[in-house]
Design a protein around this motif. Structure first.
Motif, PDB file in Angstrom:
ATOM      1  N   ILE A  67      -5.139  37.343   2.176  1.00 24.71           N
ATOM      2  CA  ILE A  67      -6.155  36.605   1.428  1.00 24.71           C
ATOM      3  C   ILE A  67      -5.840  35.114   1.346  1.00 24.71           C
ATOM      4  CG2 ILE A  67      -5.119  36.822  -0.886  1.00 24.71           C
ATOM      5  CD1 ILE A  67      -7.984  37.482  -1.914  1.00 24.71           C
ATOM      6  N   GLY A  68      -4.616  34.712   1.672  1.00 23.57           N
ATOM      7  CA  GLY A  68      -4.197  33.317   1.496  1.00 23.57           C
ATOM      8  C   GLY A  68      -4.114  32.509   2.771  1.00 23.57           C
ATOM      9  N   LYS A  79       7.905  26.248  -0.926  1.00 19.84           N
ATOM     10  CA  LYS A  79       6.687  26.129  -1.719  1.00 19.84           C
ATOM     11  C   LYS A  79       5.609  27.093  -1.231  1.00 19.84           C
ATOM     12  CE  LYS A  79       7.222  21.384  -3.405  1.00 19.84           C
ATOM     13  NZ  LYS A  79       6.681  20.010  -3.368  1.00 19.84           N
ATOM     14  N   LYS A  80       5.681  27.455   0.043  1.00 19.85           N
ATOM     15  CA  LYS A  80       4.702  28.396   0.590  1.00 19.85           C
ATOM     16  C   LYS A  80       5.081  29.850   0.322  1.00 19.85           C
ATOM     17  CE  LYS A  80       2.985  25.640   4.494  1.00 19.85           C
ATOM     18  NZ  LYS A  80       2.958  25.510   5.965  1.00 19.85           N
ATOM     19  N   ILE A  81       6.316  30.236   0.717  1.00 20.17           N
ATOM     20  CA  ILE A  81       6.614  31.675   0.782  1.00 20.17           C
ATOM     21  C   ILE A  81       7.872  32.112   0.039  1.00 20.17           C
ATOM     22  CG2 ILE A  81       5.359  32.036   2.946  1.00 20.17           C
ATOM     23  CD1 ILE A  81       8.011  31.815   4.441  1.00 20.17           C
ATOM     24  N   ALA A  87       3.888  29.759  -3.305  1.00 17.57           N
ATOM     25  CA  ALA A  87       2.446  29.977  -3.467  1.00 17.57           C
ATOM     26  C   ALA A  87       2.075  31.419  -3.158  1.00 17.57           C
ATOM     27  CB  ALA A  87       1.675  29.025  -2.561  1.00 17.57           C
ATOM     28  N   LYS A  88       2.720  31.985  -2.153  1.00 19.62           N
ATOM     29  CA  LYS A  88       2.446  33.372  -1.785  1.00 19.62           C
ATOM     30  C   LYS A  88       2.693  34.311  -2.960  1.00 19.62           C
ATOM     31  CE  LYS A  88       4.391  37.105   0.886  1.00 19.62           C
ATOM     32  NZ  LYS A  88       5.229  37.511   2.009  1.00 19.62           N
ATOM     33  N   SER A  89       3.830  34.140  -3.631  1.00 22.24           N
ATOM     34  CA  SER A  89       4.174  34.988  -4.777  1.00 22.24           C
ATOM     35  C   SER A  89       3.108  34.903  -5.868  1.00 22.24           C
ATOM     36  CB  SER A  89       5.540  34.575  -5.346  1.00 22.24           C
ATOM     37  OG  SER A  89       5.858  35.305  -6.500  1.00 22.24           O
ATOM     38  N   LYS A  90       2.619  33.684  -6.107  1.00 22.92           N
ATOM     39  CA  LYS A  90       1.588  33.491  -7.133  1.00 22.92           C
ATOM     40  C   LYS A  90       0.276  34.154  -6.731  1.00 22.92           C
ATOM     41  CE  LYS A  90       3.673  29.127  -8.614  1.00 22.92           C
ATOM     42  NZ  LYS A  90       3.568  27.658  -8.586  1.00 22.92           N
ATOM     43  N   ILE A  91      -0.053  34.049  -5.438  1.00 23.30           N
ATOM     44  CA  ILE A  91      -1.287  34.672  -4.941  1.00 23.30           C
ATOM     45  C   ILE A  91      -1.229  36.187  -5.129  1.00 23.30           C
ATOM     46  CG2 ILE A  91      -2.595  35.201  -2.837  1.00 23.30           C
ATOM     47  CD1 ILE A  91      -1.863  32.337  -1.878  1.00 23.30           C
ATOM     48  N   LEU A  92      -0.098  36.784  -4.759  1.00 27.82           N
ATOM     49  CA  LEU A  92       0.037  38.236  -4.858  1.00 27.82           C
ATOM     50  C   LEU A  92      -0.032  38.724  -6.309  1.00 27.82           C
ATOM     51  CD1 LEU A  92       2.842  38.960  -2.206  1.00 27.82           C
ATOM     52  CD2 LEU A  92       0.381  39.164  -1.928  1.00 27.82           C
ATOM     53  N   GLY A 125       5.991  43.531  -3.986  1.00 21.17           N
ATOM     54  CA  GLY A 125       5.278  44.134  -5.110  1.00 21.17           C
ATOM     55  C   GLY A 125       5.817  45.467  -5.569  1.00 21.17           C
ATOM     56  N   GLY A 126       7.033  45.817  -5.116  1.00 25.53           N
ATOM     57  CA  GLY A 126       7.637  47.057  -5.570  1.00 25.53           C
ATOM     58  C   GLY A 126       6.847  48.287  -5.157  1.00 25.53           C
ATOM     59  N   LEU A 127       6.950  49.330  -5.954  1.00 28.07           N
ATOM     60  CA  LEU A 127       6.280  50.592  -5.649  1.00 28.07           C
ATOM     61  C   LEU A 127       4.760  50.417  -5.590  1.00 28.07           C
ATOM     62  CD1 LEU A 127       6.430  53.648  -5.186  1.00 28.07           C
ATOM     63  CD2 LEU A 127       6.482  53.951  -7.673  1.00 28.07           C
TER      64      LEU A 127
END
Length: 396
Positions: A67-68, A79-81, A87-92, A125-127
């Protein structure tokens, strides 16, 4: 099913057979020979004019961030991943599961249309993250290797102190591993050696990012006095991912203790981090496979990946590279590294393959099939894609 009069790239060395018959039974290749007989009830298809090659194995992806696409284009790698503050972590974390799933499914359809029959995904995102991907794939024929992780990361101080894996996370890790194919660890710089040693005792597939950036290799030396790859090998990984800044000694150690390295050259270049030195890797004895990495920074296209690494490496080193070796990275080598009966057209192996149109505008005349596939073929030259002996895209 009997496929007649077809050209084939066969076996572990992708030997070119101009015309042969291929028999498929119980989802596997049963027989490959010019005079294959079949009973009257068996489906028989004349495939003259087509070239059969192994299905592509996309050996490293992160499709959760589909989605990103192209967000934070000018930002640094962290800053990206970065798994904690990128940013990826925030998007997820801030996107609904439904929206994430919709775009993950789009990526899966895209991979199938491009001849990718298996992908190995580092699932954040774990399980919950693992279950979401399984749900996305529940009605799709695409073969997957899901490498999950728990959302537990350590800082520099904890790594210096060699803080052990917390007992409070043991149940979470156990539950995760029951649902997926193994673990895909973010990197040595987010885990103490004690934690990596703990993960090394897990019995499923183990993989880890290593030496992806100059910054990450410098950070490891600064915190621990050891190379990032030396510490990553504490995981006893089945394979390493990236190794863009690995030293010769790192690569020799990797060749001795792992099944190989998955490189992601277009993703590395998208992040302005250079490209992996495949010549040095091969000299060290490493088996190399290809992956397309994060969808947010790179499209899941193995044709582009092969074309890019082939030409950029020759351009930088001013040396010719046999295109067959590049094609192996997208097929045979992926099967070896993942330790699965895929990526190869051989009796007894799983019938995952691509039917290419030899008369396609971009391919005819095909004087060198390996070069044609590596830098001329594309989604438009695919006639059909087969997974487990069934045509799941196109027709023949």
């Amino acid at each position: 099913m009997l496929i007649k009069n077809i050209s084939v790239l066969s076996g572990s060395d992708l030997d070119f057979i101009p015309s042969t018959n291929v028999q498929i039974q119980n989802k596997k290749f049963k027989r490959i020979q010019s005079k294959t007989t079949s009973n009257n009830k068996e489906e028989s298809i004349d495939c003259e004019g087509l070239l059969l090659i192994p299905g592509f194995i996309n050996a490293h992806t992160h499709i959760g961030d589909s989605i990103g696409k192209d967000v934070t284009l000018d930002s640094s790698v962290d800053k990206k991943i970065h798994p904690v503050f990128g940013a990826k972590s925030k998007i997820l974390k801030n996107t609904s599961q439904e929206n994430l799933a919709n775009f993950m499914k789009n990526t899966c359809y895209s991979m199938i249309k491009k001849g990718i029959t298996t992908f190995a995904d580092f699932r954040e995102g774990g399980l919950d993250g693992v279950i979401l991907l399984q749900k996305v794939l529940s009605d799709m024929p695409l073969r997957s290797i899901i490498l999950g992780r728990i959302e537990y990361y350590q800082g520099s101080l904890e790594i210096k102190k060699n803080t052990p894996f917390p007992k409070s996370k043991i149940h979470e890790l156990t539950a995760l591993l029951k649902k997926c194919d193994g673990i895909g660890i973010s990197g040595a710089n987010e885990n103490s050696t004690s934690v990596l040693n703990y993960y090394s005792k897990t019995t499923k597939i183990r993989a880890i990012h290593s030496s992806e950036t100059k910054q990450s290799t410098t950070k490891s030396k600064k915190i621990t006095g050891k190379s990032e790859t030396t510490r990553a090998l504490s995981l006893k990984p089945d394979f390493l991912v990236h190794m863009t800044y690995a030293t010769k000694s790192d690569l020799i150690a990797a060749a001795k203790t792992t099944r190989g390295i998955v490189i992601c050259p277009r993703a590395n270049s998208s992040l302005a981090e250079g490209i992996p030195d495949i010549e040095l890797m091969q000299k060290a004895g490493c088996t190399i496979a290809l992956g397309t990495d994060n969808v947010m920074i790179n499209s899941p296209d193995m044709f582009r990946e092969m074309d890019f690494i082939w030409k950029t490496t020759m351009g930088i080193n001013k040396k010719r590279i046999d295109p067959k070796e590049i094609l192996k990275m997208a097929t045979v080598n992926g099967g070896k590294i993942l330790n699965k009966d895929i990526g190869i057209i051989q009796c007894g192996k799983i019938a995952d393959c691509i039917f290419l149109d030899k008369h396609a505008l971009d391919l005819e005349p095909m004087h060198n099939p390996y070069a044609s596939i590596v830098h001329r073929a594309s989604e438009s030259t695919i006639k059909a894609v087969m997974i487990g002996g069934e045509i799941i895209h196109g027709k023949i």
